[in-house]
Design an enzyme around this catalytic site. Structure first.
Site, PDB file in Angstrom:
ATOM      1  N   CYS A   3       0.879  -1.181   0.000  1.00 11.58           N
ATOM      2  CA  CYS A   3       0.000   0.000   0.000  1.00 11.58           C
ATOM      3  C   CYS A   3       0.911   1.224   0.000  1.00 11.58           C
ATOM      4  O   CYS A   3       0.879   2.037   0.930  1.00 11.58           O
ATOM      5  CB  CYS A   3      -0.919   0.006   1.213  1.00 11.58           C
ATOM      6  SG  CYS A   3      -1.849  -1.516   1.465  1.00 11.58           S
ATOM      7  N   ALA A   4       1.739   1.331  -1.031  1.00 11.06           N
ATOM      8  CA  ALA A   4       2.876   2.267  -1.014  1.00 11.06           C
ATOM      9  C   ALA A   4       2.469   3.732  -1.022  1.00 11.06           C
ATOM     10  O   ALA A   4       3.181   4.584  -0.493  1.00 11.06           O
ATOM     11  CB  ALA A   4       3.808   1.975  -2.189  1.00 11.06           C
ATOM     12  N   GLY A  24       4.834   6.909  -1.149  1.00 13.18           N
ATOM     13  CA  GLY A  24       6.110   6.239  -0.946  1.00 13.18           C
ATOM     14  C   GLY A  24       7.029   6.697   0.158  1.00 13.18           C
ATOM     15  O   GLY A  24       8.231   6.432   0.103  1.00 13.18           O
ATOM     16  N   GLY A  25       6.506   7.333   1.210  1.00 15.59           N
ATOM     17  CA  GLY A  25       7.370   7.752   2.311  1.00 15.59           C
ATOM     18  C   GLY A  25       8.164   6.596   2.899  1.00 15.59           C
ATOM     19  O   GLY A  25       9.382   6.685   3.093  1.00 15.59           O
ATOM     20  N   LYS A  26       7.474   5.480   3.160  1.00 13.41           N
ATOM     21  CA  LYS A  26       8.145   4.322   3.762  1.00 13.41           C
ATOM     22  C   LYS A  26       8.952   3.552   2.707  1.00 13.41           C
ATOM     23  O   LYS A  26       9.994   2.969   3.020  1.00 13.41           O
ATOM     24  CB  LYS A  26       7.129   3.428   4.465  1.00 13.41           C
ATOM     25  CG  LYS A  26       6.456   4.142   5.633  1.00 13.41           C
ATOM     26  CD  LYS A  26       5.395   3.300   6.301  1.00 13.41           C
ATOM     27  CE  LYS A  26       4.624   4.102   7.329  1.00 13.41           C
ATOM     28  NZ  LYS A  26       3.723   5.099   6.725  1.00 13.41           N
ATOM     29  N   CYS A  59      -1.618   3.843  11.017  1.00 11.96           N
ATOM     30  CA  CYS A  59      -1.434   5.079  11.799  1.00 11.96           C
ATOM     31  C   CYS A  59      -2.694   5.317  12.627  1.00 11.96           C
ATOM     32  O   CYS A  59      -3.227   6.414  12.690  1.00 11.96           O
ATOM     33  CB  CYS A  59      -1.083   6.266  10.909  1.00 11.96           C
ATOM     34  SG  CYS A  59      -2.254   6.577   9.574  1.00 11.96           S
TER      35      CYS A  59
END
EC number: 2.1.1.-
Length: 404
Positions: free
Chosen positions: A232-233, A236-238, A354
């Site tokens: 679940c990109a 794309g922070g992670k 989150c």
């Protein structure tokens, strides 16, 4: 503080769009800040912070002002007058502020803040849900922490620079930062600043990412040379953090149902110098099926209520509905069932949200582990992060390993 008419008008215009037309606060503020090129950094800070502040405390201020939604402009000025009065700001001699009952405002504030749903400015249903899931004592502390303004946290992009070097570059730009114990690649701004204008940002030396969010990629325990799938990109922070931890070696496949978010990830990856990321929009179930039993590591950063991040999205308190939370819990379980099949035997999976609600977090993992697919996994460890304890966003992450 002296109030300036054009800045106050900008705030009122912004609140009209957010409260009456359901627009997202961050998008509205972005537009407002482009309104007048003559505005300096203080002017822009006033518009952004005042708008967010009134959005955050909408229920309390509206109750004190004795106005109800939908708010016409006169009502919004009354709410604005409450905000200014409670901050000890002298009201100018404008028609909007005629007959503002300043003593009554302070009295009403003292009276209403004895009750948590007014004190923390939250809907009744959310207050009830928080108590049900976390208990009164923890919920009271947590919602108070989630109403505080979030710090600006940077994640150093170790593909391009070091923490010390980035600190020096930002210091030269007049931006002071400090390290945070327990967060190896994080820097916290001592004062808010527009970091996106810096050369360091344009050169891809950092991303803005909350400290709690930075723990997720670390939890995944990736190594250079692995095949990793971020299911679940989003933008794309992670994914970018994973790329830096893998030192650009190996393969990262970034999946999402929204192709436009993956396009944003491509742009960010180029700026970051992350070259081992491949994006694949999920246009059919085939995209996921092709990856079954293929990945060393899988990240499921699941869609959720977002209750852990309302410090930076205060309008979510008013947009979120109880029905959405029930629906998203069904989606979370479906995603766990489908995407867990990407993990190869001996590989590992991180389920993250989150959210601060156990029903979206540990309960989902426990439910998954009782299913036929879940029985192929062992629970390794999990971590619940609450804002009132960490000082950062609320998050949850669980590490599962697929049996060989």
């Amino acid at each position: 503080m002296r109030l300036h008419r054009n800045l106050c008008f900008a705030v009122i215009d912004g609140l009209t769009l957010i409260f009456n037309e359901g627009k997202y606060a961050d998008k509205v503020i972005q537009q407002l800040l482009k309104r007048d090129k003559r505005w300096g950094s203080r002017d822009r800070a006033f518009v952004a912070e005042t708008t967010y502040d009134i959005v955050r405390w909408k229920r309390l201020y509206a109750e004190i002002a004795e106005v109800k939604a939908p708010f016409d402009r006169d009502n919004l000025w009354r709410i604005f007058a409450v905000w200014a009065t409670l901050r000890g700001i002298k009201l100018p001699d404008w028609k909007y502020f005629e007959h503002t009952p300043q003593r009554k405002i302070k009295g009403r504030f003292n009276e209403l803040t004895q009750t948590r749903k007014f004190k923390e400015a939250i809907p009744d249903w959310l207050d009830e849900l928080g108590v049900k899931e976390l208990g009164t004592a923890i919920w009271s502390k947590e919602i108070a922490a989630l109403n505080e303004q979030a710090d600006v946290i940077l994640r150093v992009n170790t593909l391009k620079t070091t923490k010390d070097n980035l600190q020096s570059l930002l210091f030269d730009d007049g931006i002071e930062t400090e390290s945070i114990k327990g967060y190896p690649n994080a820097l916290k701004l001592k004062e808010r600043a527009n970091v996106f204008q810096t050369e360091a940002f344009k050169n891809g030396f950092f991303e803005v990412q909350d400290a709690s969010s930075q723990l997720v990629a670390e939890f995944l325990d990736v190594k250079p040379g692995m095949r990793v799938v971020d299911t679940c990109a989003g933008a794309g922070g992670k994914t970018l953090h994973i790329a830096s931890l893998m030192e650009n070696k190996g393969q990262i496949i970034a999946l999402d149902i929204y192709a436009n978010k993956l396009n944003e990830l491509k742009r960010r990856a180029k700026r970051n110098g992350a070259f081992n990321i491949e994006t694949r929009p999920i246009e059919s179930t085939k995209v996921v099926k092709k990856l079954y039993d293929k990945a060393d590591r899988v990240l499921i950063d699941a869609p959720c209520s977002g209750l852990g991040v309302i410090r930076r999205n205060p309008d979510a308190k008013w947009k979120l509905q109880p029905e959405f939370i029930e629906t998203i819990k069904i989606t979370q379980q479906e995603i766990l069932q489908q995407y867990s099949r990407i993990v190869k035997p001996g590989g590992q999976l991180v389920y993250a949200t989150c959210s601060i609600l156990p029903s979206e977090n540990k309960n989902q993992v426990d439910t998954f582990l009782t299913t036929d697919l879940g029985k192929e996994f062992t629970f390794v460890k999990d971590k619940s992060i609450l804002s009132h304890k960490s000082g950062y966003d609320g998050f949850y992450m669980a590490l599962l390993e697929k049996k060989k």
